[in-house]
Design a protein around this motif. Sequence first.
Motif, PDB file in Angstrom:
ATOM      1  N   LEU A  14       0.849  -1.182   0.000  1.00  0.00           N
ATOM      2  CA  LEU A  14       0.000   0.000   0.000  1.00  0.00           C
ATOM      3  C   LEU A  14       0.886   1.232   0.000  1.00  0.00           C
ATOM      4  CD1 LEU A  14      -2.547  -0.967   2.798  1.00  0.00           C
ATOM      5  CD2 LEU A  14      -2.971  -0.934   0.342  1.00  0.00           C
ATOM      6  N   LEU A  16       1.007   4.636   1.318  1.00  0.00           N
ATOM      7  CA  LEU A  16       0.265   5.379   2.333  1.00  0.00           C
ATOM      8  C   LEU A  16       0.639   6.852   2.416  1.00  0.00           C
ATOM      9  CD1 LEU A  16       0.183   2.709   5.144  1.00  0.00           C
ATOM     10  CD2 LEU A  16      -1.566   3.240   3.456  1.00  0.00           C
ATOM     11  N   ARG A  17       1.790   7.227   1.882  1.00  0.00           N
ATOM     12  CA  ARG A  17       2.209   8.629   1.858  1.00  0.00           C
ATOM     13  C   ARG A  17       2.798   8.918   0.484  1.00  0.00           C
ATOM     14  NH1 ARG A  17       3.753   6.155   6.368  1.00  0.00           N
ATOM     15  NH2 ARG A  17       3.068   6.961   8.370  1.00  0.00           N
ATOM     16  N   THR A  18       2.256   9.941  -0.182  1.00  0.00           N
ATOM     17  CA  THR A  18       2.703  10.247  -1.538  1.00  0.00           C
ATOM     18  C   THR A  18       2.758  11.748  -1.734  1.00  0.00           C
ATOM     19  OG1 THR A  18       1.543   8.277  -2.308  1.00  0.00           O
ATOM     20  CG2 THR A  18       2.269   9.809  -3.985  1.00  0.00           C
ATOM     21  N   ARG A  29      -0.505  13.450  -0.146  1.00  0.00           N
ATOM     22  CA  ARG A  29      -1.665  12.597   0.116  1.00  0.00           C
ATOM     23  C   ARG A  29      -1.269  11.468   1.043  1.00  0.00           C
ATOM     24  NH1 ARG A  29      -4.878  11.860  -5.574  1.00  0.00           N
ATOM     25  NH2 ARG A  29      -5.371  14.058  -5.844  1.00  0.00           N
ATOM     26  N   ALA A  30      -2.226  11.059   1.847  1.00  0.00           N
ATOM     27  CA  ALA A  30      -2.028   9.915   2.739  1.00  0.00           C
ATOM     28  C   ALA A  30      -3.256   9.035   2.644  1.00  0.00           C
ATOM     29  CB  ALA A  30      -1.802  10.380   4.172  1.00  0.00           C
ATOM     30  N   GLY A  31      -3.049   7.745   2.782  1.00  0.00           N
ATOM     31  CA  GLY A  31      -4.152   6.798   2.717  1.00  0.00           C
ATOM     32  C   GLY A  31      -4.131   5.875   3.919  1.00  0.00           C
ATOM     33  N   ALA A  32      -5.095   4.986   3.940  1.00  0.00           N
ATOM     34  CA  ALA A  32      -5.216   4.059   5.059  1.00  0.00           C
ATOM     35  C   ALA A  32      -5.654   2.697   4.535  1.00  0.00           C
ATOM     36  CB  ALA A  32      -6.229   4.584   6.069  1.00  0.00           C
ATOM     37  N   GLU A  43      -9.763   6.279  11.180  1.00  0.00           N
ATOM     38  CA  GLU A  43      -9.044   6.288   9.909  1.00  0.00           C
ATOM     39  C   GLU A  43      -8.690   7.720   9.509  1.00  0.00           C
ATOM     40  OE1 GLU A  43      -7.742   3.734   8.424  1.00  0.00           O
ATOM     41  OE2 GLU A  43      -8.662   2.388   9.860  1.00  0.00           O
ATOM     42  N   TYR A  44      -9.610   8.657   9.731  1.00  0.00           N
ATOM     43  CA  TYR A  44      -9.330  10.068   9.432  1.00  0.00           C
ATOM     44  C   TYR A  44      -8.189  10.563  10.314  1.00  0.00           C
ATOM     45  CZ  TYR A  44      -9.837  15.088   9.064  1.00  0.00           C
ATOM     46  OH  TYR A  44      -9.578  16.425   8.878  1.00  0.00           O
ATOM     47  N   THR A  47      -4.885   9.114   9.176  1.00  0.00           N
ATOM     48  CA  THR A  47      -4.427   9.752   7.937  1.00  0.00           C
ATOM     49  C   THR A  47      -3.801  11.109   8.239  1.00  0.00           C
ATOM     50  OG1 THR A  47      -6.126   8.599   6.670  1.00  0.00           O
ATOM     51  CG2 THR A  47      -5.165  10.532   5.653  1.00  0.00           C
ATOM     52  N   LYS A  50      -0.350  10.628   9.656  1.00  0.00           N
ATOM     53  CA  LYS A  50       0.630  10.300   8.616  1.00  0.00           C
ATOM     54  C   LYS A  50       1.097  11.562   7.909  1.00  0.00           C
ATOM     55  CE  LYS A  50      -1.242   5.752   7.838  1.00  0.00           C
ATOM     56  NZ  LYS A  50      -2.171   4.980   7.055  1.00  0.00           N
TER      57      LYS A  50
END
Length: 63
Positions: A14, A16-18, A29-32, A43-44, A47, A50
């Motif tokens: 995954l 998760l940090r881009t 951007r960050a994801g979970a 989850e928010y 994120t 991160k």
Amino acid sequence: MFRAGTDGSLDAALVLRTLFAHGDRAWLRAGAGIMGQSTPEREYEETCEKLRSVVPHLQFHRT
């Protein structure tokens, strides 16, 4: 991102940090990874954590 082999192997990850950049603009951007025990609130929060872990290390230079 993933890589699959002809022998049936699979290597997946995954992202998760881009950081995306185009011209004079940049987006972080960050994801979970959503799981059965996940809650939208946590989850928010995760994120945001991160993003906060990366932002202090970014340096922007004007050209």
